[in-house]
Write a protein that holds these residues in place. Structure first.
Motif, PDB file in Angstrom:
ATOM      1  N   THR A 170      38.027  39.289  38.185  1.00 23.68           N
ATOM      2  CA  THR A 170      36.678  39.402  38.732  1.00 23.68           C
ATOM      3  C   THR A 170      36.796  39.591  40.242  1.00 23.68           C
ATOM      4  OG1 THR A 170      35.807  37.931  37.031  1.00 23.68           O
ATOM      5  CG2 THR A 170      34.467  38.194  38.989  1.00 23.68           C
ATOM      6  N   CYS A 171      35.964  40.444  40.804  1.00 23.11           N
ATOM      7  CA  CYS A 171      36.008  40.726  42.244  1.00 23.11           C
ATOM      8  C   CYS A 171      35.625  39.487  43.049  1.00 23.11           C
ATOM      9  CB  CYS A 171      35.057  41.876  42.582  1.00 23.11           C
ATOM     10  SG  CYS A 171      34.959  42.276  44.346  1.00 23.11           S
ATOM     11  N   ARG A 172      36.431  39.159  44.033  1.00 17.10           N
ATOM     12  CA  ARG A 172      36.197  37.978  44.857  1.00 17.10           C
ATOM     13  C   ARG A 172      34.982  38.154  45.763  1.00 17.10           C
ATOM     14  NH1 ARG A 172      40.401  34.272  47.843  1.00 17.10           N
ATOM     15  NH2 ARG A 172      38.921  32.936  48.837  1.00 17.10           N
ATOM     16  N   TRP A 173      34.558  39.393  46.013  1.00 11.90           N
ATOM     17  CA  TRP A 173      33.419  39.600  46.902  1.00 11.90           C
ATOM     18  C   TRP A 173      32.105  39.703  46.134  1.00 11.90           C
ATOM     19  CZ3 TRP A 173      32.010  38.607  51.517  1.00 11.90           C
ATOM     20  CH2 TRP A 173      30.844  39.168  52.022  1.00 11.90           C
ATOM     21  N   CYS A 174      32.038  40.599  45.139  1.00 12.98           N
ATOM     22  CA  CYS A 174      30.759  40.852  44.462  1.00 12.98           C
ATOM     23  C   CYS A 174      30.631  40.093  43.137  1.00 12.98           C
ATOM     24  CB  CYS A 174      30.533  42.346  44.261  1.00 12.98           C
ATOM     25  SG  CYS A 174      31.607  43.088  43.025  1.00 12.98           S
ATOM     26  N   GLY A 175      31.719  39.569  42.607  1.00 15.36           N
ATOM     27  CA  GLY A 175      31.667  38.784  41.377  1.00 15.36           C
ATOM     28  C   GLY A 175      31.611  39.604  40.099  1.00 15.36           C
ATOM     29  N   ARG A 187      34.920  47.087  35.789  1.00 16.33           N
ATOM     30  CA  ARG A 187      33.619  47.746  35.714  1.00 16.33           C
ATOM     31  C   ARG A 187      33.496  48.914  36.685  1.00 16.33           C
ATOM     32  NH1 ARG A 187      28.173  44.368  35.328  1.00 16.33           N
ATOM     33  NH2 ARG A 187      29.086  43.940  33.309  1.00 16.33           N
ATOM     34  N   ARG A 188      34.119  48.809  37.846  1.00 15.38           N
ATOM     35  CA  ARG A 188      34.023  49.868  38.843  1.00 15.38           C
ATOM     36  C   ARG A 188      35.309  50.676  38.836  1.00 15.38           C
ATOM     37  NH1 ARG A 188      31.120  47.172  44.125  1.00 15.38           N
ATOM     38  NH2 ARG A 188      29.219  46.577  43.075  1.00 15.38           N
ATOM     39  N   GLY A 189      35.186  51.940  39.144  1.00 20.45           N
ATOM     40  CA  GLY A 189      36.343  52.823  39.057  1.00 20.45           C
ATOM     41  C   GLY A 189      37.182  52.913  40.308  1.00 20.45           C
ATOM     42  N   LEU A 201      39.809  42.393  44.867  1.00 17.04           N
ATOM     43  CA  LEU A 201      38.573  42.979  45.399  1.00 17.04           C
ATOM     44  C   LEU A 201      38.485  44.416  44.919  1.00 17.04           C
ATOM     45  CD1 LEU A 201      39.105  42.039  49.141  1.00 17.04           C
ATOM     46  CD2 LEU A 201      37.299  41.096  47.704  1.00 17.04           C
ATOM     47  N   HIS A 202      37.255  44.890  44.677  1.00 18.83           N
ATOM     48  CA  HIS A 202      37.066  46.327  44.514  1.00 18.83           C
ATOM     49  C   HIS A 202      37.374  46.963  45.866  1.00 18.83           C
ATOM     50  CE1 HIS A 202      34.088  44.835  41.403  1.00 18.83           C
ATOM     51  NE2 HIS A 202      34.935  45.560  40.705  1.00 18.83           N
ATOM     52  N   GLY A 203      37.946  48.154  45.863  1.00 19.15           N
ATOM     53  CA  GLY A 203      38.236  48.833  47.121  1.00 19.15           C
ATOM     54  C   GLY A 203      37.014  48.925  48.009  1.00 19.15           C
ATOM     55  N   GLU A 204      35.856  49.196  47.390  1.00 18.34           N
ATOM     56  CA  GLU A 204      34.630  49.350  48.179  1.00 18.34           C
ATOM     57  C   GLU A 204      34.081  48.018  48.685  1.00 18.34           C
ATOM     58  OE1 GLU A 204      33.392  51.032  44.563  1.00 18.34           O
ATOM     59  OE2 GLU A 204      31.495  49.942  44.570  1.00 18.34           O
ATOM     60  N   CYS A 205      34.585  46.902  48.195  1.00 14.80           N
ATOM     61  CA  CYS A 205      34.128  45.584  48.648  1.00 14.80           C
ATOM     62  C   CYS A 205      34.997  45.040  49.775  1.00 14.80           C
ATOM     63  CB  CYS A 205      34.124  44.587  47.488  1.00 14.80           C
ATOM     64  SG  CYS A 205      32.893  44.957  46.222  1.00 14.80           S
ATOM     65  N   ARG A 206      36.128  45.688  50.022  1.00 13.58           N
ATOM     66  CA  ARG A 206      37.097  45.140  50.968  1.00 13.58           C
ATOM     67  C   ARG A 206      36.557  45.047  52.397  1.00 13.58           C
ATOM     68  NH1 ARG A 206      43.381  46.552  52.014  1.00 13.58           N
ATOM     69  NH2 ARG A 206      43.668  44.904  53.516  1.00 13.58           N
TER      70      ARG A 206
HETATM   71 ZN    ZN Z   1      33.446  43.946  44.263  1.00 13.49          ZN
END
Ligand code: ZN
Length: 127
Positions: A56-61, A66-68, A80-85
Motif C-alpha cells: 500500500t502506498c505510504r503517501w496516498c494509502g 492500482r496505479r500504473g 510510494l507511487h512514483g507520482e506520490c513521491r
Molecule cells: Zn500513492
C-alpha cells in the motif's frame, strides 16, 4: 485514527515500526509507547502490515498495484507511487524543518531583536 496518520505519528515520535512477515516489530525511545498507542497499533495491524510490506502506498494509502506508475521503495520497507513521491518528500522536508525550529528559540525576544535589526547589522559589517 487512519493507518497512515498513525504511522506518521509514530514516525514523528521516533517510533520505528517494521513488518516481519505477519508480525509487527518496533524500536521506540523509552516511554514513547503508551497503552493507547499500543492498542491503536493492535487494532490497525492488518492495515499497518500492508503499508509496511510495501503493498500500500505510504503517501496516498491506495494499493500499489492500482496505479500504473513505477513504485519507489523506501529503506523501511514501505513504498510510494512514483507520482506520490514529490508530495511525500516535501512533507518530510517540512517536518524536518519544523523540528529544527525550537519553540523556545522562536519565543526568545533576543532572536526577534536580531531578526529586526539584521539589515542594520549587515550594513555595519559591510563598511
Ligand atoms: Zn500513492
Amino acid at each position: 485514527m487512519a493507518p497512515l496518520d498513525l504511522l506518521r505519528r509514530l514516525t514523528a515520535n521516533g517510533i520505528e515500526l517494521r513488518a516481519r512477515g505477519a508480525e509487527l516489530s518496533f524500536k521506540a525511545p523509552a516511554g514513547a509507547l503508551d497503552a493507547v498507542t499500543v492498542e491503536s497499533i493492535r487494532q490497525l495491524k492488518p492495515d499497518l502490515l500492508r503499508l509496511l510490506d510495501g503493498s500500500t502506498c505510504r503517501w496516498c494509502g491506495l494499493p500499489m498495484a492500482r496505479r500504473g506508475t513505477p513504485a519507489v521503495s523506501l529503506a523501511d520497507g514501505t513504498s510510494l507511487h512514483g507520482e506520490c513521491r514529490t508530495d511525500f518528500d516535501i512533507d518530510r522536508i517540512e517536518r524536518a524543518a519544523k523540528r529544527g525550529l525550537s519553540s523556545t528559540l522562536t519565543a526568545d525576544p533576543a532572536e526577534v531583536v536580531v531578526r529586526g535589526e539584521l539589515d542594520a547589522i549587515e550594513r555595519e559589517f559591510s563598511r
